[in-house]
Design a protein around this motif. Sequence first.
Motif, PDB file in Angstrom:
ATOM      1  N   LYS A 145       0.058  19.541  -7.633  1.00  0.00           N
ATOM      2  CA  LYS A 145      -0.225  18.177  -8.063  1.00  0.00           C
ATOM      3  C   LYS A 145       0.371  17.904  -9.440  1.00  0.00           C
ATOM      4  N   ILE A 146       1.122  16.809  -9.526  1.00  0.00           N
ATOM      5  CA  ILE A 146       1.663  16.355 -10.804  1.00  0.00           C
ATOM      6  C   ILE A 146       0.669  15.410 -11.470  1.00  0.00           C
ATOM      7  N   TYR A 147       0.198  14.429 -10.696  1.00  0.00           N
ATOM      8  CA  TYR A 147      -0.843  13.528 -11.201  1.00  0.00           C
ATOM      9  C   TYR A 147      -1.433  12.764 -10.027  1.00  0.00           C
ATOM     10  N   SER A 148      -2.555  12.121 -10.262  1.00  0.00           N
ATOM     11  CA  SER A 148      -3.161  11.238  -9.259  1.00  0.00           C
ATOM     12  C   SER A 148      -3.926  10.145  -9.985  1.00  0.00           C
ATOM     13  N   ARG A 149      -4.119   9.023  -9.288  1.00  0.00           N
ATOM     14  CA  ARG A 149      -4.885   7.924  -9.874  1.00  0.00           C
ATOM     15  C   ARG A 149      -5.298   6.951  -8.777  1.00  0.00           C
ATOM     16  N   PRO A 150      -6.363   6.188  -9.016  1.00  0.00           N
ATOM     17  CA  PRO A 150      -6.712   5.104  -8.100  1.00  0.00           C
ATOM     18  C   PRO A 150      -5.952   3.839  -8.475  1.00  0.00           C
ATOM     19  N   CYS A 151      -5.587   3.058  -7.487  1.00  0.00           N
ATOM     20  CA  CYS A 151      -4.892   1.783  -7.710  1.00  0.00           C
ATOM     21  C   CYS A 151      -5.816   0.655  -7.250  1.00  0.00           C
ATOM     22  N   HIS A 152      -6.356  -0.112  -8.195  1.00  0.00           N
ATOM     23  CA  HIS A 152      -7.278  -1.188  -7.856  1.00  0.00           C
ATOM     24  C   HIS A 152      -6.550  -2.340  -7.163  1.00  0.00           C
ATOM     25  N   LEU A 153      -7.311  -3.120  -6.407  1.00  0.00           N
ATOM     26  CA  LEU A 153      -6.827  -4.387  -5.866  1.00  0.00           C
ATOM     27  C   LEU A 153      -7.426  -5.514  -6.705  1.00  0.00           C
ATOM     28  N   TYR A 154      -6.640  -6.527  -6.994  1.00  0.00           N
ATOM     29  CA  TYR A 154      -7.082  -7.633  -7.842  1.00  0.00           C
ATOM     30  C   TYR A 154      -6.992  -8.943  -7.076  1.00  0.00           C
ATOM     31  N   ASP A 155      -8.028  -9.781  -7.201  1.00  0.00           N
ATOM     32  CA  ASP A 155      -8.003 -11.087  -6.544  1.00  0.00           C
ATOM     33  C   ASP A 155      -7.180 -12.083  -7.372  1.00  0.00           C
ATOM     34  N   SER A 156      -7.145 -13.338  -6.919  1.00  0.00           N
ATOM     35  CA  SER A 156      -6.298 -14.347  -7.549  1.00  0.00           C
ATOM     36  C   SER A 156      -6.729 -14.675  -8.975  1.00  0.00           C
ATOM     37  N   SER A 157      -7.976 -14.369  -9.325  1.00  0.00           N
ATOM     38  CA  SER A 157      -8.462 -14.629 -10.678  1.00  0.00           C
ATOM     39  C   SER A 157      -8.285 -13.426 -11.604  1.00  0.00           C
ATOM     40  N   GLY A 158      -7.721 -12.343 -11.067  1.00  0.00           N
ATOM     41  CA  GLY A 158      -7.495 -11.145 -11.873  1.00  0.00           C
ATOM     42  C   GLY A 158      -8.654 -10.176 -11.903  1.00  0.00           C
ATOM     43  N   GLU A 159      -9.692 -10.448 -11.097  1.00  0.00           N
ATOM     44  CA  GLU A 159     -10.847  -9.559 -11.039  1.00  0.00           C
ATOM     45  C   GLU A 159     -10.617  -8.442 -10.018  1.00  0.00           C
ATOM     46  N   ILE A 160     -11.148  -7.263 -10.333  1.00  0.00           N
ATOM     47  CA  ILE A 160     -11.056  -6.148  -9.389  1.00  0.00           C
ATOM     48  C   ILE A 160     -11.866  -6.478  -8.128  1.00  0.00           C
ATOM     49  N   HIS A 166     -14.003  -5.860  -4.712  1.00  0.00           N
ATOM     50  CA  HIS A 166     -15.009  -4.890  -4.290  1.00  0.00           C
ATOM     51  C   HIS A 166     -14.632  -4.315  -2.930  1.00  0.00           C
ATOM     52  N   THR A 167     -13.566  -3.569  -2.944  1.00  0.00           N
ATOM     53  CA  THR A 167     -13.073  -2.920  -1.738  1.00  0.00           C
ATOM     54  C   THR A 167     -12.490  -1.571  -2.130  1.00  0.00           C
ATOM     55  N   ARG A 168     -11.874  -0.885  -1.175  1.00  0.00           N
ATOM     56  CA  ARG A 168     -11.370   0.453  -1.453  1.00  0.00           C
ATOM     57  C   ARG A 168     -10.118   0.408  -2.320  1.00  0.00           C
ATOM     58  N   ASP A 169     -10.073   1.255  -3.342  1.00  0.00           N
ATOM     59  CA  ASP A 169      -8.831   1.459  -4.087  1.00  0.00           C
ATOM     60  C   ASP A 169      -7.820   2.174  -3.192  1.00  0.00           C
ATOM     61  N   ILE A 170      -6.553   2.034  -3.538  1.00  0.00           N
ATOM     62  CA  ILE A 170      -5.513   2.867  -2.945  1.00  0.00           C
ATOM     63  C   ILE A 170      -5.410   4.136  -3.780  1.00  0.00           C
ATOM     64  N   LEU A 171      -5.423   5.270  -3.123  1.00  0.00           N
ATOM     65  CA  LEU A 171      -5.327   6.553  -3.817  1.00  0.00           C
ATOM     66  C   LEU A 171      -3.858   6.974  -3.873  1.00  0.00           C
ATOM     67  N   LEU A 180       7.127  14.486  -4.087  1.00  0.00           N
ATOM     68  CA  LEU A 180       6.622  13.659  -2.995  1.00  0.00           C
ATOM     69  C   LEU A 180       5.412  12.882  -3.472  1.00  0.00           C
ATOM     70  N   ALA A 181       5.419  11.580  -3.223  1.00  0.00           N
ATOM     71  CA  ALA A 181       4.258  10.738  -3.523  1.00  0.00           C
ATOM     72  C   ALA A 181       3.558  10.371  -2.225  1.00  0.00           C
ATOM     73  N   VAL A 182       2.227  10.410  -2.245  1.00  0.00           N
ATOM     74  CA  VAL A 182       1.412  10.048  -1.083  1.00  0.00           C
ATOM     75  C   VAL A 182       0.406   8.990  -1.517  1.00  0.00           C
ATOM     76  N   LEU A 183       0.352   7.894  -0.776  1.00  0.00           N
ATOM     77  CA  LEU A 183      -0.635   6.854  -1.013  1.00  0.00           C
ATOM     78  C   LEU A 183      -1.584   6.819   0.177  1.00  0.00           C
ATOM     79  N   VAL A 184      -2.890   6.803  -0.101  1.00  0.00           N
ATOM     80  CA  VAL A 184      -3.909   6.743   0.944  1.00  0.00           C
ATOM     81  C   VAL A 184      -4.562   5.364   0.893  1.00  0.00           C
ATOM     82  N   ASN A 185      -4.521   4.659   2.021  1.00  0.00           N
ATOM     83  CA  ASN A 185      -4.966   3.269   2.099  1.00  0.00           C
ATOM     84  C   ASN A 185      -6.111   3.102   3.094  1.00  0.00           C
TER      85      ASN A 185
END
Length: 268
Positions: free
Chosen positions: A112-127, A129-134, A146-151
């Motif tokens: 592993k080089i690194y990992s992080r969660p990727c938030h989803l943002y609505d039209s107002s810029g708020e996070i 309340h659903t699953r992040d992309i890993l 190799l990069a892997v995204l889990v959705n």
Amino acid sequence: MRLLLYFLSVTIVFWNLENFFAPDPESEKRWTSSRFYSKCEGIAKTVMLIADAEGSLPDAVCFAEVGDSSVMARLLRYTCLYKAGYRIIHYESPDHRGIDCAMLYRASTLKKIYSRPCHLYDSSGEIMHTRDILLAEFLTTSGDTLAVLVNHHPSKVGGGSSGGRSIAMDTMFAVCDTLSCPTVAVGDFNDGSLFRGEGTYKYDGRWEKLDGCFHFRVRDIREKVFSHPSLTMPDKAHGGIKPKRTYIGPRYQGGISDHFPIVITVDF
């Protein structure tokens, strides 16, 4: 002189585990420790069946509908997976159901080089309340990255919307655009129009392929649905078979998930 070219292959599994939560005997469905560990054993057995079919253990096993880090830790500690050399990647997401994406990876084949969660943002810029992309990035044994995204994109039920799925897809592609290495995005995309082929989920007698992958900058990729008999039960209402769920409504069925796993082989 004949020139032989050798390419590295990486095997990635994705599986929606249908409410893989820690035991809660006082819950409405009486989710006891016995039932929880039975599900753990079933997950581990399936990983080993995939290993038998593929000739080696999967390099990464990606999951959706994971409750928290404790269930992943117990999955590794109390099943045959404890000796398989897997490590856990998991982040708590803001999902209203308390479910996240998670990943197991083999430290012997992926560093592993690194990992992080990727938030989803609505039209107002708020996070949202659903699953992040890993997102996780690895160094392979050949020295490639190799990069892997889990959705696990918003569903059509429980308040999900096509707008939410559109935001999730846009976010996934935006993240992929920032990466220069081979990239595979796996997941439950909750949209049967995205993929063709053998179904992973059955609703009202009709098969849908909700689970699949997108890939970028890879030489070749192969994907198949793992529908082993141990994961199925008769579909008495509509004929044929269907995935054997853990619960159908309040009734305990003893299965693992309402989705079949998919197995992806990536060639560099």
